[in-house]
Design an enzyme around this catalytic site. Structure first.
Site, PDB file in Angstrom:
ATOM      1  N   GLY A  37       7.987  54.968 133.501  1.00  0.00           N
ATOM      2  CA  GLY A  37       7.860  54.653 134.920  1.00  0.00           C
ATOM      3  C   GLY A  37       8.937  55.351 135.785  1.00  0.00           C
ATOM      4  O   GLY A  37       9.841  56.026 134.977  1.00  0.00           O
ATOM      5  N   ALA A  81       3.768  48.883 129.301  1.00  0.00           N
ATOM      6  CA  ALA A  81       2.967  49.022 128.092  1.00  0.00           C
ATOM      7  C   ALA A  81       3.373  50.538 127.643  1.00  0.00           C
ATOM      8  O   ALA A  81       3.733  51.336 128.430  1.00  0.00           O
ATOM      9  CB  ALA A  81       1.619  48.996 128.395  1.00  0.00           C
ATOM     10  N   TYR A 147      -3.477  51.792 119.631  1.00  0.00           N
ATOM     11  CA  TYR A 147      -3.372  51.317 120.977  1.00  0.00           C
ATOM     12  C   TYR A 147      -4.513  50.535 121.405  1.00  0.00           C
ATOM     13  O   TYR A 147      -4.200  49.282 121.861  1.00  0.00           O
ATOM     14  CB  TYR A 147      -3.712  52.498 121.967  1.00  0.00           C
ATOM     15  CG  TYR A 147      -3.734  52.425 123.458  1.00  0.00           C
ATOM     16  CD1 TYR A 147      -2.379  51.936 124.190  1.00  0.00           C
ATOM     17  CD2 TYR A 147      -4.972  52.245 124.311  1.00  0.00           C
ATOM     18  CE1 TYR A 147      -2.686  51.699 125.562  1.00  0.00           C
ATOM     19  CE2 TYR A 147      -4.976  51.819 125.469  1.00  0.00           C
ATOM     20  CZ  TYR A 147      -3.643  51.928 126.266  1.00  0.00           C
ATOM     21  OH  TYR A 147      -4.031  51.102 127.391  1.00  0.00           O
ATOM     22  N   ARG A 274     -12.449  68.186 121.970  1.00  0.00           N
ATOM     23  CA  ARG A 274     -10.978  67.817 121.225  1.00  0.00           C
ATOM     24  C   ARG A 274     -11.673  66.768 120.371  1.00  0.00           C
ATOM     25  O   ARG A 274     -12.613  66.050 120.607  1.00  0.00           O
ATOM     26  CB  ARG A 274     -10.448  66.966 122.361  1.00  0.00           C
ATOM     27  CG  ARG A 274      -9.143  67.805 122.877  1.00  0.00           C
ATOM     28  CD  ARG A 274      -8.498  66.918 123.745  1.00  0.00           C
ATOM     29  NE  ARG A 274      -8.764  65.694 124.161  1.00  0.00           N
ATOM     30  CZ  ARG A 274      -8.281  64.844 125.473  1.00  0.00           C
ATOM     31  NH1 ARG A 274      -7.321  65.516 125.995  1.00  0.00           N
ATOM     32  NH2 ARG A 274      -8.430  63.748 125.757  1.00  0.00           N
TER      33      ARG A 274
END
Ligand code: UD1
Length: 311
Positions: A37, A81, A147, A274
């Protein structure tokens, strides 16, 4: 007026959520470790007397408990997170600590101190790679990364708490969120943040694949509004819901919008797709509308125009 504790307050989604809560007249306590952040995201909020910010890591023992005990919030919006799928693959232990263990701390603090409501940042990553679109909350959940697995585990922990204790839980499965303050720093940052920076710098973008891949791009303003609704609207049931638009936009359409705003920038380059990328993703938006009264309002074209204007 409610008092809301927002974890991850200085993040992309967190800071917009804080801004909207303050604009609606709520009192907000924010917490952020500043691992990913940025204090600058809270420049407006920090001028508001109704906002208090704590620098702390909610994955550390006792931190959330202390904050909740002191603030006694009506609701907690838990957005802190590890936010990168790639980082979760590089560092699964940190992913577990931040995305599962910290959730247990939050749930337990809410239970111990009688918080009525908890809103959690889950992800469309819980669905994994499925061709069965649109993704519905009843669709199979088959995460394909640490994740996505952690987000699913966290949902289960929170729903278990909601069934056992006097706590309403809302798990928001965000789709591809875009908008101001999204960090374009890594090659795996959200594609729109990367494209926005490249176009601003007068540089062409790279499209992996042929550009026909589609995503359900949802504006951070809509996502923040969904968080505010979930934390403050009376009479909302516990549940899991997609936060999406229900519409698919191709990468070619995204590029065409940027090109309209930046006609002098060279055309995109195309490279091989990708590895591990999915071709299409789109959510079913009906449950959030029914349970939360939430419907996305910002179109991709308008959201991109705002980004071009504001940076
Ligand atoms: C999301 C995750 C990604 C993860 C993937 C797993 C984010 C921001 N990304 O990717 O980390 O691996 O789920 O399914 O949450 N693209 C370009 N050029 C660029 C950047 C991206 O063409 O410079 C393409 C990508 O190849 C992809 C599309 O844009 O096809 C969207 O990429 P991205 O924004 O990373 O979102 P997801 O693919 O949904």
């Amino acid at each position: 007026m409610s008092h809301i504790l927002v974890t991850g307050a200085a993040g992309f989604i967190g800071s917009h959520t804080v801004d909207q809560l303050l604009a609606a007249g709520h009192r907000v306590t924010g917490v952020d470790s500043f691992r990913t952040g940025h204090r600058a995201n809270l420049a407006n909020a920090l001028r508001e007397p109704a906002f208090a910010l704590h620098e702390a890591d909610v994955a550390a023992d006792g931190v959330v408990d202390g904050l909740v005990a002191a603030a006694k919030p009506d609701a907690v919006i838990h957005l802190a997170a590890l936010v990168s799928v790639q980082e979760s693959i590089r560092n699964p232990d940190l992913n577990y600590t931040l995305n599962v263990h910290a959730v247990q701390f939050v749930a337990e603090a809410a239970r111990r101190h009688g918080v009525a409501r908890l809103v959690f940042a889950s992800s469309a990553a819980v669905y994994g790679d499925t061709a069965d679109l649109p993704l519905h909350e009843r669709s199979a959940v088959q995460p394909i990364s640490p994740y996505g697995a952690a987000k699913l585990a966290a949902e289960a922990i929170l729903l278990g708490y909601a069934r056992s204790f006097a706590l309403t839980v809302r798990c928001h499965r965000y789709f591809n969120v875009f908008g101001p303050r999204q960090d374009p720093a890594s090659p795996y940052s959200g594609v729109i943040s990367i494209f926005n920076r490249r176009y601003r710098e007068g540089l062409g973008v790279t499209i992996y694949g042929d550009g026909s891949q589609t995503r359900d791009f949802v504006s951070v303003h809509d996502v923040a509004r969904a968080n505010v609704l979930a934390a403050t609207r009376p009479g909302i049931p516990t549940g899991v819901a997609n936060i999406c638009t229900g519409r698919a936009t191709s990468l070619r359409e995204v590029v065409a919008e940027f090109a309209r705003h930046h006609p002098a920038v060279p055309a995109p380059r195309f490279e091989a797709a990708r590895g591990g990328d999915i071709l299409h993703s789109r959510g079913d938006a009906t449950l959030a509308e029914r349970e939360l009264g939430f419907r996305a309002r910002v179109s991709v074209a308008d959201g991109l125009a705002e980004l071009v204007r504001t940076g």
